[in-house]
Enzyme design. Structure first.
Site, PDB file in Angstrom:
ATOM      1  N   ARG A 245      37.369  33.032  42.462  1.00  0.00           N
ATOM      2  CA  ARG A 245      36.067  33.207  43.404  1.00  0.00           C
ATOM      3  C   ARG A 245      36.210  35.061  43.783  1.00  0.00           C
ATOM      4  NH1 ARG A 245      35.713  31.592  49.353  1.00  0.00           N
ATOM      5  NH2 ARG A 245      36.134  33.705  49.551  1.00  0.00           N
ATOM      6  N   HIS A 249      32.979  33.901  50.405  1.00  0.00           N
ATOM      7  CA  HIS A 249      32.453  32.518  50.131  1.00  0.00           C
ATOM      8  C   HIS A 249      30.829  32.756  49.961  1.00  0.00           C
ATOM      9  CE1 HIS A 249      31.554  28.449  50.742  1.00  0.00           C
ATOM     10  NE2 HIS A 249      30.798  28.629  51.458  1.00  0.00           N
ATOM     11  N   TYR A 257      40.279  37.532  55.272  1.00  0.00           N
ATOM     12  CA  TYR A 257      41.375  36.756  55.204  1.00  0.00           C
ATOM     13  C   TYR A 257      42.132  36.768  53.691  1.00  0.00           C
ATOM     14  CZ  TYR A 257      37.472  33.971  52.897  1.00  0.00           C
ATOM     15  OH  TYR A 257      36.269  33.721  52.343  1.00  0.00           O
TER      16      TYR A 257
HETATM   17  C1  LIG Z   1      30.251  17.686  54.354  1.00  0.00           C
HETATM   18  C2  LIG Z   1      30.370  19.108  54.303  1.00  0.00           C
HETATM   19  N1  LIG Z   1      31.262  19.405  55.144  1.00  0.00           N
HETATM   20  C3  LIG Z   1      31.456  20.581  55.542  1.00  0.00           C
HETATM   21  C4  LIG Z   1      30.600  21.819  54.822  1.00  0.00           C
HETATM   22  C5  LIG Z   1      30.706  23.153  55.145  1.00  0.00           C
HETATM   23  N2  LIG Z   1      31.197  23.790  54.041  1.00  0.00           N
HETATM   24  C6  LIG Z   1      30.152  24.295  53.047  1.00  0.00           C
HETATM   25  S1  LIG Z   1      31.112  25.105  51.697  1.00  0.00           S
HETATM   26  C7  LIG Z   1      32.465  24.392  52.413  1.00  0.00           C
HETATM   27  C8  LIG Z   1      33.791  25.041  51.393  1.00  0.00           C
HETATM   28  C9  LIG Z   1      33.871  24.084  50.059  1.00  0.00           C
HETATM   29  O1  LIG Z   1      34.963  24.781  49.500  1.00  0.00           O
HETATM   30  P1  LIG Z   1      35.257  24.222  47.992  1.00  0.00           P
HETATM   31  O2  LIG Z   1      34.964  22.888  47.868  1.00  0.00           O
HETATM   32  O3  LIG Z   1      36.411  24.581  47.474  1.00  0.00           O
HETATM   33  O4  LIG Z   1      33.848  24.869  47.141  1.00  0.00           O
HETATM   34  P2  LIG Z   1      33.694  26.556  46.903  1.00  0.00           P
HETATM   35  O5  LIG Z   1      33.020  26.969  47.992  1.00  0.00           O
HETATM   36  O6  LIG Z   1      34.981  27.189  47.033  1.00  0.00           O
HETATM   37  O7  LIG Z   1      33.228  26.747  45.626  1.00  0.00           O
HETATM   38  C10 LIG Z   1      32.334  24.006  53.542  1.00  0.00           C
HETATM   39  C11 LIG Z   1      33.572  23.476  54.181  1.00  0.00           C
HETATM   40  C12 LIG Z   1      29.531  21.146  54.052  1.00  0.00           C
HETATM   41  N3  LIG Z   1      28.496  21.862  53.548  1.00  0.00           N
HETATM   42  N4  LIG Z   1      29.314  19.753  53.836  1.00  0.00           N
END
Ligand SMILES: Cc1ncc(C[n+]2csc(CCOP(=O)(O)OP(=O)(O)O)c2C)c(N)n1
Ligand SMILES: [Mg+2]
Length: 332
Positions: A245, A249, A257
């Site tokens: 990435r 985020h 971090y």
């Molecule tokens: C069910 C749910 N829990 C928490 C969130 C908040 N949230 C949005 S993105 C994220 C992180 C996701 O990380 P990852 O699956 O590794 O995807 P990346 O963003 O790194 O591509 C979280 C916890 C959400 N959108 N849906």
């Protein structure tokens, strides 16, 4: 990069893949500029994951269905979401095809090209795609469903329940975990204890493989093979694509971090940069070709930005359109 000839790709294929990766990147970079200029409220970025996304999309065929996740700008753009449609969405304009300018951006959907609608609750998109895969199996059609998610999201119940169902019914389904090693600020070591997430496939009765997500040829080959297996009735595949990435985020995350050293190392593994260097080293494309592509994409993104910025917002009277069947609580 793995040998492209063994993946049955030719030089024109590689150039087409790079073009897809570059267009995704250029739209994404513009979105950040617009956000920092105060013109659009939110960006969630595909940067660093274009090789995985376009490599995967390149292996799909017309009629296949996708349920992507919010980072898949390069994937949906390659499949046929236009830069203008993306810009309408990020500006929240009325002509946004996913929600008429009312949802957050990056909840991609476009029925004509098989992109299913989605929301922000991570991993729910898998269930929609698995439902489509069940339909394909019941109807005996030669189609597959593909869904993507992040590695953090692969700890959700929906993921385990969905893939177990795929294994039981041997569905024509492909799941790609775009493992960028962070779930917002949480690094992968605090997300899961497994060495490779693709090892989970065995527990579901699926085929599993981990690939270099910075190599679009490797991802293409893995998806192509998964597609062939699915159409042969051999069931689903779980692909873990290791990627980086390159941004925070989202535009609302300051990314403190990650140390500067880590960020510098991440920059060095930029998949677009690496693929460009590979195409130059293999004499598949020269500097003039890259310059031409850059200019073309810049012009496309400029036009889309201008047109979307000048377009109207939804009218207040449209607030409940597609939200309530009867037109909203005031008209119920
Ligand atoms: C069910 C749910 N829990 C928490 C969130 C908040 N949230 C949005 S993105 C994220 C992180 C996701 O990380 P990852 O699956 O590794 O995807 P990346 O963003 O790194 O591509 C979280 C916890 C959400 N959108 N849906
Ligand atoms: Mg992640």
């Amino acid at each position: 990069m793995i040998d492209y000839q063994s993946a049955q790709l030719d030089k024109e294929d590689l150039k087409a893949i790079y073009k897809g990766m570059d267009l995704g990147r250029k739209i994404d970079e513009r979105m950040w500029l617009l956000n920092r200029a105060g013109k659009i409220p939110f960006v969630i970025s595909c940067q660093g994951q274009e090789a995985t996304q376009v490599g995967a999309a390149y292996a799909l065929e017309k009629g296949d269905v996708t349920a992507p996740y919010y980072r898949d700008l390069a994937l949906v753009t390659y499949l046929g979401m236009t830069p203008l449609e993306t810009m309408y969405s990020v500006f929240g304009k009325r002509d946004d095809i996913s929600s008429g300018g009312k949802q957050m951006p990056s909840h991609f959907s476009k029925k004509e090209i098989g992109i299913m609608s989605q929301g922000s609750s991570v991993a729910t998109q898998l269930l929609h795609a698995i439902g489509a895969a069940l339909t394909f199996k019941m109807d005996g059609t030669q189609q597959v469903a593909l869904s993507t998610l992040g590695e953090g999201s692969s700890n959700q119940g929906d993921f385990h329940e969905g893939l177990n169902f795929v294994g039981v019914h041997k569905l024509p389904f492909i799941c790609i975990i775009e493992n960028n090693q962070y779930a917002i600020s949480v690094s992968k070591d605090l997300q899961y204890g497994a060495e490779r997430l693709s090892d989970r496939a065995k527990g579901y009765g699926m085929h599993g493989v981990t690939v270099d997500g910075n190599d679009p040829i490797a991802v293409y080959q893995a998806v192509k093979e998964a597609r062939t297996r699915a159409l042969n009735g051999e069931g689903g595949t779980l692909i873990e694509a290791m990627c980086t990435r390159l941004t925070a985020h989202s535009s609302d995350d300051d990314d403190r971090y990650r140390s500067d050293d880590i960020k510098a190392a991440d920059k060095a593994s930029d998949c677009n940069k690496l693929f460009k260097e590979y195409l130059l080293a293999e004499h598949i494309a020269d500097d003039a070709w890259f310059e031409d592509i850059e200019q073309q994409h810049k012009a496309i993104v400029n036009d889309a930005t201008k047109q979307a910025e000048a377009a109207p917002y939804p009218d207040a009277s449209e607030t409940y359109t597609h939200v309530y069947e009867q037109g909203g609580p005031f008209n119920a």
